[in-house]
Design a protein around this motif. Structure first.
Motif, PDB file in Angstrom:
ATOM      1  N   HIS A 165      -0.818  19.400  -3.048  1.00 37.65           N
ATOM      2  CA  HIS A 165      -1.846  18.538  -3.330  1.00 37.65           C
ATOM      3  C   HIS A 165      -2.497  19.249  -4.578  1.00 37.65           C
ATOM      4  O   HIS A 165      -3.597  18.521  -5.262  1.00 37.65           O
ATOM      5  N   LYS A 166      -2.047  20.432  -5.137  1.00 36.93           N
ATOM      6  CA  LYS A 166      -2.688  21.106  -6.151  1.00 36.93           C
ATOM      7  C   LYS A 166      -2.020  20.799  -7.607  1.00 36.93           C
ATOM      8  O   LYS A 166      -2.604  21.326  -8.589  1.00 36.93           O
ATOM      9  N   ARG A 167      -0.860  19.933  -7.282  1.00 40.02           N
ATOM     10  CA  ARG A 167      -0.128  19.779  -8.443  1.00 40.02           C
ATOM     11  C   ARG A 167      -0.964  18.683  -9.374  1.00 40.02           C
ATOM     12  O   ARG A 167      -1.665  17.691  -8.911  1.00 40.02           O
ATOM     13  N   ALA A 168      -0.452  18.728 -10.758  1.00 43.11           N
ATOM     14  CA  ALA A 168      -1.108  17.858 -11.760  1.00 43.11           C
ATOM     15  C   ALA A 168      -0.777  16.260 -11.445  1.00 43.11           C
ATOM     16  O   ALA A 168      -1.760  15.555 -11.569  1.00 43.11           O
ATOM     17  N   GLU A 169       0.316  16.286 -10.816  1.00 44.93           N
ATOM     18  CA  GLU A 169       0.639  14.534 -10.500  1.00 44.93           C
ATOM     19  C   GLU A 169      -0.210  14.134  -9.488  1.00 44.93           C
ATOM     20  O   GLU A 169      -0.902  13.186  -9.567  1.00 44.93           O
ATOM     21  N   PHE A 170      -0.471  14.993  -8.652  1.00 43.02           N
ATOM     22  CA  PHE A 170      -1.389  14.528  -7.324  1.00 43.02           C
ATOM     23  C   PHE A 170      -2.852  14.544  -8.186  1.00 43.02           C
ATOM     24  O   PHE A 170      -3.596  13.558  -7.721  1.00 43.02           O
ATOM     25  N   GLY A 171      -3.090  15.618  -8.773  1.00 41.72           N
ATOM     26  CA  GLY A 171      -4.648  15.569  -9.244  1.00 41.72           C
ATOM     27  C   GLY A 171      -4.936  14.291 -10.180  1.00 41.72           C
ATOM     28  O   GLY A 171      -6.119  13.881 -10.311  1.00 41.72           O
ATOM     29  N   ALA A 172      -3.755  13.717 -10.650  1.00 39.85           N
ATOM     30  CA  ALA A 172      -4.070  12.411 -11.544  1.00 39.85           C
ATOM     31  C   ALA A 172      -4.636  11.425 -10.954  1.00 39.85           C
ATOM     32  O   ALA A 172      -5.136  10.329 -11.355  1.00 39.85           O
ATOM     33  N   LEU A 173      -4.306  11.447  -9.492  1.00 38.05           N
ATOM     34  CA  LEU A 173      -4.441  10.285  -8.627  1.00 38.05           C
ATOM     35  C   LEU A 173      -5.822  10.473  -7.904  1.00 38.05           C
ATOM     36  O   LEU A 173      -6.426   9.457  -7.533  1.00 38.05           O
ATOM     37  N   SER A 174      -5.838  11.757  -7.397  1.00 37.13           N
ATOM     38  CA  SER A 174      -7.011  12.105  -6.556  1.00 37.13           C
ATOM     39  C   SER A 174      -8.044  13.129  -7.042  1.00 37.13           C
ATOM     40  O   SER A 174      -7.560  14.147  -7.583  1.00 37.13           O
ATOM     41  N   ASP A 231     -10.571  14.646  -5.449  1.00 39.37           N
ATOM     42  CA  ASP A 231     -10.894  15.729  -4.708  1.00 39.37           C
ATOM     43  C   ASP A 231      -9.552  16.601  -4.011  1.00 39.37           C
ATOM     44  O   ASP A 231      -9.685  17.723  -3.663  1.00 39.37           O
ATOM     45  N   GLY A 232      -8.364  15.878  -4.617  1.00 36.42           N
ATOM     46  CA  GLY A 232      -7.403  16.827  -4.162  1.00 36.42           C
ATOM     47  C   GLY A 232      -6.989  16.899  -2.690  1.00 36.42           C
ATOM     48  O   GLY A 232      -5.997  17.851  -2.291  1.00 36.42           O
ATOM     49  N   PHE A 233      -7.624  16.057  -1.860  1.00 34.41           N
ATOM     50  CA  PHE A 233      -7.245  15.867  -0.576  1.00 34.41           C
ATOM     51  C   PHE A 233      -6.278  14.843  -0.191  1.00 34.41           C
ATOM     52  O   PHE A 233      -6.283  13.768  -0.921  1.00 34.41           O
ATOM     53  N   VAL A 234      -5.506  15.027   0.934  1.00 33.10           N
ATOM     54  CA  VAL A 234      -4.897  13.950   1.758  1.00 33.10           C
ATOM     55  C   VAL A 234      -5.887  13.593   2.859  1.00 33.10           C
ATOM     56  O   VAL A 234      -6.414  14.297   3.231  1.00 33.10           O
ATOM     57  N   PRO A 235      -5.873  12.246   3.231  1.00 34.97           N
ATOM     58  CA  PRO A 235      -5.175  11.109   2.726  1.00 34.97           C
ATOM     59  C   PRO A 235      -5.592  10.537   1.287  1.00 34.97           C
ATOM     60  O   PRO A 235      -6.938  10.547   1.230  1.00 34.97           O
ATOM     61  N   LEU A 236      -4.783   9.746   0.711  1.00 35.33           N
ATOM     62  CA  LEU A 236      -5.178   8.942  -0.396  1.00 35.33           C
ATOM     63  C   LEU A 236      -4.662   7.871  -0.282  1.00 35.33           C
ATOM     64  O   LEU A 236      -3.283   7.795  -0.153  1.00 35.33           O
ATOM     65  N   LEU A 237      -4.953   6.544  -0.560  1.00 35.21           N
ATOM     66  CA  LEU A 237      -4.506   5.278  -0.362  1.00 35.21           C
ATOM     67  C   LEU A 237      -4.338   4.785  -1.559  1.00 35.21           C
ATOM     68  O   LEU A 237      -5.580   4.578  -2.447  1.00 35.21           O
ATOM     69  N   GLU A 238      -3.315   4.101  -2.141  1.00 36.11           N
ATOM     70  CA  GLU A 238      -3.157   3.390  -3.127  1.00 36.11           C
ATOM     71  C   GLU A 238      -2.888   2.007  -2.800  1.00 36.11           C
ATOM     72  O   GLU A 238      -2.232   1.614  -1.858  1.00 36.11           O
ATOM     73  N   HIS A 239      -3.931   1.233  -3.399  1.00 34.86           N
ATOM     74  CA  HIS A 239      -3.888  -0.229  -3.149  1.00 34.86           C
ATOM     75  C   HIS A 239      -4.523  -1.368  -3.928  1.00 34.86           C
ATOM     76  O   HIS A 239      -5.650  -0.867  -4.538  1.00 34.86           O
ATOM     77  N   ASP A 240      -3.818  -2.247  -4.285  1.00 32.84           N
ATOM     78  CA  ASP A 240      -4.269  -3.133  -5.522  1.00 32.84           C
ATOM     79  C   ASP A 240      -4.842  -2.420  -6.466  1.00 32.84           C
ATOM     80  O   ASP A 240      -5.723  -2.779  -7.270  1.00 32.84           O
ATOM     81  N   MET A 292       0.959  -1.111   0.043  1.00 32.59           N
ATOM     82  CA  MET A 292      -0.010  -0.088  -0.021  1.00 32.59           C
ATOM     83  C   MET A 292       0.859   1.155  -0.100  1.00 32.59           C
ATOM     84  O   MET A 292       2.027   1.140   0.433  1.00 32.59           O
ATOM     85  N   LYS A 293       0.210   2.357  -0.491  1.00 34.22           N
ATOM     86  CA  LYS A 293       1.023   3.597  -0.590  1.00 34.22           C
ATOM     87  C   LYS A 293      -0.173   4.665   0.170  1.00 34.22           C
ATOM     88  O   LYS A 293      -1.120   4.420  -0.170  1.00 34.22           O
ATOM     89  N   LEU A 294       0.616   5.225   1.054  1.00 34.43           N
ATOM     90  CA  LEU A 294      -0.619   6.308   1.756  1.00 34.43           C
ATOM     91  C   LEU A 294       0.316   7.716   1.167  1.00 34.43           C
ATOM     92  O   LEU A 294       1.104   8.142   1.873  1.00 34.43           O
ATOM     93  N   TYR A 295      -0.384   8.351   0.480  1.00 34.85           N
ATOM     94  CA  TYR A 295      -0.381   9.653   0.327  1.00 34.85           C
ATOM     95  C   TYR A 295      -1.086  10.582   1.406  1.00 34.85           C
ATOM     96  O   TYR A 295      -2.083  10.718   1.692  1.00 34.85           O
TER      97      TYR A 295
END
Ligand SMILES: N[C@@H](CCC(=O)N[C@@H](CS)C(=O)NCC(=O)O)C(=O)O
Length: 213
Positions: A42-51, A53-62, A5-8
């Protein structure tokens, strides 16, 4: 088998702190992905591509990206049920969710970074007025929690930590940082002390995060 897992997250984000506590209680390993909120990462495009709502936390799993701390914790609880973070009975689950939502839905959103920024930047409130706002809503929320905690102990709901404790501790930690008086909240304080004596809560402490400043 455990899928990595990854936790942003951000060390000072209380919603992230909730998830770190849950992961630590369940002894689940994860990669810590720092997102510096004050630098606007959290406003950057790299994070926006994953999230979305642009908030943390974001969990990446499976292969999935999950937002919203409460949804993430319940997801973890369903996948890894030991130790459980929700009681076995429906009434108990409703009680624990009510405690957790008093923090996560009624208290924390009023004091979120974007809200505080809006007060200062758009509504031109002073720093002092912003801090008064913060203390007022934080105190209101914790007093509502205090009233619901009558007869509780040593944790929010019985003898072991639940979702409610995952929410209480970060909110109290915020209150301490902003010098909100906890004088009239003996139950909240006692539960906070109990939690902070527990190794999982200690492991999730913002001061022990890789991005702590
Ligand atoms: N309801 C969301 C709230 C998430 C949230 O508010 N995260 C904050 C940090 S605690 C955030 O990313 N704030 C960025 C901002 O306000 O600009 C949850 O429980 O995960």
């Amino acid at each position: 088998m455990l899928v990595a897992m990854k936790l942003y997250n951000y060390f000072r984000s209380s919603a992230s702190y909730r998830v770190r506590i849950a992961l630590a209680l369940k002894q689940l390993p994860y990669a810590y992905m720092p997102v510096h909120l004050l630098k606007g990462e959290h406003k950057r495009a790299e994070f926006g591509a994953l999230s979305a709502d642009g908030f943390v936390p974001l969990l990446e799993h499976d292969g999935a990206h999950l937002s919203q701390s409460m949804a993430i914790i319940e997801y973890l609880d369903e996948l890894y049920p030991t130790p459980p973070l929700l009681p076995a009975d429906a009434l108990g689950r409703a009680r624990v969710r009510a405690l957790a939502q008093t923090v996560a839905c009624d208290t924390h959103p009023l004091n979120n970074l974007r809200v505080l920024k809006y007060l200062v930047r758009e509504l031109k409130t002073s720093e002092e007025a912003k801090n008064t706002w913060y203390r007022h809503w934080c105190s209101e929320g914790l007093q509502a929690l205090e009233r619901q905690l009558q007869g509780s102990g040593p944790f929010c709901y019985g003898a072991s930590p639940t979702l409610a404790d995952c929410c209480l501790v970060p909110q109290v930690s915020n209150a301490q940082r902003f010098e909100v008086s906890l004088e009239a909240m003996p139950r909240v304080r006692a539960i906070y002390e109990t939690c902070m004596a527990h190794p999982a809560f200690q492991a999730a402490d913002p001061a022990r995060c890789p991005d702590a400043e």
